[in-house]
Design an enzyme around this catalytic site. Structure first.
Site, PDB file in Angstrom:
ATOM      1  N   ASN A 106       5.736  13.451   0.040  1.00  0.00           N
ATOM      2  CA  ASN A 106       4.502  13.682  -1.526  1.00  0.00           C
ATOM      3  C   ASN A 106       5.095  12.740  -1.946  1.00  0.00           C
ATOM      4  O   ASN A 106       4.726  11.683  -3.682  1.00  0.00           O
ATOM      5  CB  ASN A 106       5.022  14.859  -2.154  1.00  0.00           C
ATOM      6  CG  ASN A 106       4.004  14.686  -3.344  1.00  0.00           C
ATOM      7  OD1 ASN A 106       2.810  14.922  -4.023  1.00  0.00           O
ATOM      8  ND2 ASN A 106       5.274  15.307  -4.630  1.00  0.00           N
ATOM      9  N   TYR A 128       1.120  -0.486  -5.233  1.00  0.00           N
ATOM     10  CA  TYR A 128       1.487   0.808  -5.560  1.00  0.00           C
ATOM     11  C   TYR A 128      -0.041   0.980  -4.617  1.00  0.00           C
ATOM     12  O   TYR A 128       0.099   1.362  -3.743  1.00  0.00           O
ATOM     13  CB  TYR A 128       0.989   1.357  -6.359  1.00  0.00           C
ATOM     14  CG  TYR A 128       0.663   2.759  -6.900  1.00  0.00           C
ATOM     15  CD1 TYR A 128       1.414   4.028  -6.285  1.00  0.00           C
ATOM     16  CD2 TYR A 128      -1.015   3.387  -6.659  1.00  0.00           C
ATOM     17  CE1 TYR A 128       0.981   4.838  -5.682  1.00  0.00           C
ATOM     18  CE2 TYR A 128      -1.556   4.776  -6.442  1.00  0.00           C
ATOM     19  CZ  TYR A 128      -0.398   5.604  -6.598  1.00  0.00           C
ATOM     20  OH  TYR A 128       0.045   7.063  -6.374  1.00  0.00           O
ATOM     21  N   LYS A 182      -0.133   2.245  -0.382  1.00  0.00           N
ATOM     22  CA  LYS A 182      -0.937   3.767  -0.449  1.00  0.00           C
ATOM     23  C   LYS A 182      -1.914   3.136   0.452  1.00  0.00           C
ATOM     24  O   LYS A 182      -1.577   3.940   1.269  1.00  0.00           O
ATOM     25  CB  LYS A 182      -1.652   3.967  -1.514  1.00  0.00           C
ATOM     26  CG  LYS A 182      -0.819   4.973  -2.536  1.00  0.00           C
ATOM     27  CD  LYS A 182       0.447   6.181  -2.091  1.00  0.00           C
ATOM     28  CE  LYS A 182       0.616   6.806  -3.231  1.00  0.00           C
ATOM     29  NZ  LYS A 182       1.660   8.174  -2.431  1.00  0.00           N
ATOM     30  N   ASP A 196      16.968  11.662  -2.325  1.00  0.00           N
ATOM     31  CA  ASP A 196      16.739  10.550  -2.795  1.00  0.00           C
ATOM     32  C   ASP A 196      15.664  10.289  -1.164  1.00  0.00           C
ATOM     33  O   ASP A 196      16.734   9.499   0.101  1.00  0.00           O
ATOM     34  CB  ASP A 196      17.207   9.559  -3.084  1.00  0.00           C
ATOM     35  CG  ASP A 196      16.797   8.170  -3.440  1.00  0.00           C
ATOM     36  OD1 ASP A 196      15.710   7.334  -3.154  1.00  0.00           O
ATOM     37  OD2 ASP A 196      17.275   7.615  -4.260  1.00  0.00           O
ATOM     38  N   VAL A 197      14.156   9.925  -0.843  1.00  0.00           N
ATOM     39  CA  VAL A 197      13.386   9.344   0.115  1.00  0.00           C
ATOM     40  C   VAL A 197      14.145   7.441   0.299  1.00  0.00           C
ATOM     41  O   VAL A 197      13.091   7.516   1.742  1.00  0.00           O
ATOM     42  CB  VAL A 197      12.220   9.498  -0.305  1.00  0.00           C
ATOM     43  CG1 VAL A 197      11.892  10.680  -0.591  1.00  0.00           C
ATOM     44  CG2 VAL A 197      11.448   8.945  -1.182  1.00  0.00           C
TER      45      VAL A 197
HETATM   46  N1  LIG Z   1      -1.291  12.292 -10.364  1.00  0.00           N
HETATM   47  C1  LIG Z   1      -1.970  11.434 -10.134  1.00  0.00           C
HETATM   48  O1  LIG Z   1      -2.784  10.419 -10.750  1.00  0.00           O
HETATM   49  C2  LIG Z   1      -1.919  11.187  -8.341  1.00  0.00           C
HETATM   50  C3  LIG Z   1      -3.429  10.558  -7.873  1.00  0.00           C
HETATM   51  C4  LIG Z   1      -3.200   9.965  -6.344  1.00  0.00           C
HETATM   52  C5  LIG Z   1      -1.970  10.175  -5.453  1.00  0.00           C
HETATM   53  N2  LIG Z   1      -1.359  10.953  -6.057  1.00  0.00           N
HETATM   54  C6  LIG Z   1       0.487  10.248  -5.630  1.00  0.00           C
HETATM   55  O2  LIG Z   1       0.798  11.865  -5.609  1.00  0.00           O
HETATM   56  C7  LIG Z   1       2.131  11.733  -5.477  1.00  0.00           C
HETATM   57  C8  LIG Z   1       2.809  12.914  -6.678  1.00  0.00           C
HETATM   58  O3  LIG Z   1       2.729  12.463  -7.734  1.00  0.00           O
HETATM   59  P1  LIG Z   1       2.565  13.540  -9.154  1.00  0.00           P
HETATM   60  O4  LIG Z   1       1.141  13.038  -9.713  1.00  0.00           O
HETATM   61  O5  LIG Z   1       3.275  14.496  -9.225  1.00  0.00           O
HETATM   62  O6  LIG Z   1       3.979  12.305  -9.695  1.00  0.00           O
HETATM   63  P2  LIG Z   1       4.958  12.856 -10.761  1.00  0.00           P
HETATM   64  O7  LIG Z   1       4.412  14.425 -11.307  1.00  0.00           O
HETATM   65  O8  LIG Z   1       6.108  11.487 -10.845  1.00  0.00           O
HETATM   66  O9  LIG Z   1       6.272  13.063  -9.758  1.00  0.00           O
HETATM   67  C9  LIG Z   1       6.566  12.778  -8.424  1.00  0.00           C
HETATM   68  C10 LIG Z   1       7.597  13.330  -7.689  1.00  0.00           C
HETATM   69  O10 LIG Z   1       8.366  12.337  -6.741  1.00  0.00           O
HETATM   70  C11 LIG Z   1       9.798  12.253  -7.194  1.00  0.00           C
HETATM   71  N3  LIG Z   1      10.409  11.003  -6.814  1.00  0.00           N
HETATM   72  C12 LIG Z   1       9.614  10.054  -7.117  1.00  0.00           C
HETATM   73  N4  LIG Z   1      11.017   9.160  -6.311  1.00  0.00           N
HETATM   74  C13 LIG Z   1      11.720   9.587  -5.443  1.00  0.00           C
HETATM   75  C14 LIG Z   1      12.759   8.951  -4.403  1.00  0.00           C
HETATM   76  N5  LIG Z   1      13.005   7.642  -4.868  1.00  0.00           N
HETATM   77  N6  LIG Z   1      13.372  10.569  -3.528  1.00  0.00           N
HETATM   78  C15 LIG Z   1      12.863  11.531  -3.809  1.00  0.00           C
HETATM   79  N7  LIG Z   1      12.185  12.114  -4.745  1.00  0.00           N
HETATM   80  C16 LIG Z   1      11.153  10.674  -5.674  1.00  0.00           C
HETATM   81  C17 LIG Z   1       9.893  12.790  -8.422  1.00  0.00           C
HETATM   82  O11 LIG Z   1      11.137  13.443  -8.382  1.00  0.00           O
HETATM   83  P3  LIG Z   1      13.021  13.012  -9.363  1.00  0.00           P
HETATM   84  O12 LIG Z   1      12.180  11.772 -10.399  1.00  0.00           O
HETATM   85  O13 LIG Z   1      13.273  14.103  -9.081  1.00  0.00           O
HETATM   86  O14 LIG Z   1      13.375  12.611  -7.893  1.00  0.00           O
HETATM   87  C18 LIG Z   1       8.371  14.129  -8.481  1.00  0.00           C
HETATM   88  O15 LIG Z   1       8.711  15.286  -8.074  1.00  0.00           O
HETATM   89  C19 LIG Z   1       2.785  10.748  -5.193  1.00  0.00           C
HETATM   90  O16 LIG Z   1       2.933  10.038  -3.941  1.00  0.00           O
HETATM   91  C20 LIG Z   1       1.540   9.729  -5.680  1.00  0.00           C
HETATM   92  O17 LIG Z   1       1.191   8.050  -5.985  1.00  0.00           O
HETATM   93  C21 LIG Z   1      -0.594  11.272  -7.966  1.00  0.00           C
END
Ligand SMILES: NC(=O)c1ccc[n+]([C@@H]2O[C@H](COP(=O)([O-])OP(=O)(O)OC[C@H]3O[C@@H](n4cnc5c(N)ncnc54)[C@H](OP(=O)(O)O)[C@@H]3O)[C@@H](O)[C@H]2O)c1
Length: 244
Positions: free
Chosen positions: A97, A163, A167, A70-71
């Site tokens: 990430n 959020y 960021k 957990d980060v």
């Molecule tokens: N999708 C978009 O539209 C978008 C756009 C811009 C930026 N982003 C950024 O891209 C990154 C990845 O997003 P995504 O779209 O891939 O989202 P996602 O599919 O919801 O995946 C999020 C990941 O973060 C992990 N996570 C969440 N809380 C955590 C914690 N406390 N400790 C460790 N791991 C944790 C989750 O794993 P577990 O639940 O297993 O811990 C999961 O692997 C994020 O930083 C997000 O802000 C996403």
């Protein structure tokens, strides 16, 4: 006698830690870096999803181990740091990430626990991982730290202020740490993606076929880690070609 051609792998011998690798962008980044030859340390909270990822990477000829973490938990992050140092003695690539969203309403209505969850995951998490791994990179005299931010770190996000704050904060952290570490040949880059088709947030009002894919973000990570040593791409914004 025919010689077997050895495939050139640009990250052969390198070690990469990817946070939030259990799904979405993190899983795509882990897969991509593994195909480039890096040994992957995949972290997230969900051990089952992580194990599945690691297994599928290994079945495809890559190297990956799943390390639940957990980060937001300093002791767990430090344990990952110690484990990587003990096993590999180096870290070449850190991809911060892991992230969560919260787009449920106005800031003055946001419960403080929700504020903490967002800020602790999206901003404190990268700080903890940099704290755990920068000394190892400094000793190795090289490294890439890539922070996955968002276009929400450059724009106002009504009903998503926590959020956006996390960021915008991550962008400021990234640019500042970049200046702290570039003298030691460690390049800190930030990627700001737009809407990406993952399980993140509520994309129901959008046309998913027009959104970025997780692999598009992984492609940008691949570009950053294959730069020539004298080149430092510090920030990349990436948008879908058509507005989704
Ligand atoms: N999708 C978009 O539209 C978008 C756009 C811009 C930026 N982003 C950024 O891209 C990154 C990845 O997003 P995504 O779209 O891939 O989202 P996602 O599919 O919801 O995946 C999020 C990941 O973060 C992990 N996570 C969440 N809380 C955590 C914690 N406390 N400790 C460790 N791991 C944790 C989750 O794993 P577990 O639940 O297993 O811990 C999961 O692997 C994020 O930083 C997000 O802000 C996403």
């Amino acid at each position: 006698m025919a010689e077997t051609a050895k495939q050139f792998l640009p990250l052969d011998g390198q070690v990469a830690v990817v946070t939030g690798a259990s799904r979405g962008i993190g899983a795509a980044v882990a897969r991509r870096l593994a195909t480039m030859g890096a040994k992957i340390v995949a972290t997230a909270r969900n051990p089952e999803s992580l194990s599945q990822l690691a297994q599928s990477i290994r079945e495809n000829g890559g190297q990956c181990e799943a390390v639940p973490c957990d980060v937001t938990n300093l002791a767990q992050v430090e344990a990952v740091g110690r484990a990587v140092e003990k096993k590999y003695g180096r870290l070449d690539i850190l991809v911060n990430n892991a992230g969560i969203g919260n787009f449920q309403g106005k800031l003055h209505e946001l419960p403080p626990d929700d504020w903490d969850r967002v800020l602790n995951t999206n901003l404190r998490g990268p700080y903890y991982f940099i704290r755990a791994f920068a000394p190892l990179m400094i000793r190795g005299k090289s490294g890439h730290i890539i922070n996955i931010s968002s276009l929400a770190g450059k724009n106002p996000v009504p009903n998503g202020a926590a959020y956006a704050a996390s960021k915008w904060g991550l962008n400021g952290l990234s640019a500042s740490v970049a200046e702290e570490l570039r003298g030691q040949s460690i390049r800190v880059s930030v990627i700001c993606p737009g809407s990406t088709a993952t399980e993140f947030g509520d994309h129901s009002a959008k046309n998913e076929s027009k959104m970025l894919t997780a692999e598009d973000i992984a492609q940008v990570v691949a570009m950053i880690v294959t730069q020539a040593p004298q080149s430092f791409v510090s920030e990349i914004s990436i948008r879908p070609t058509q507005k989704p």
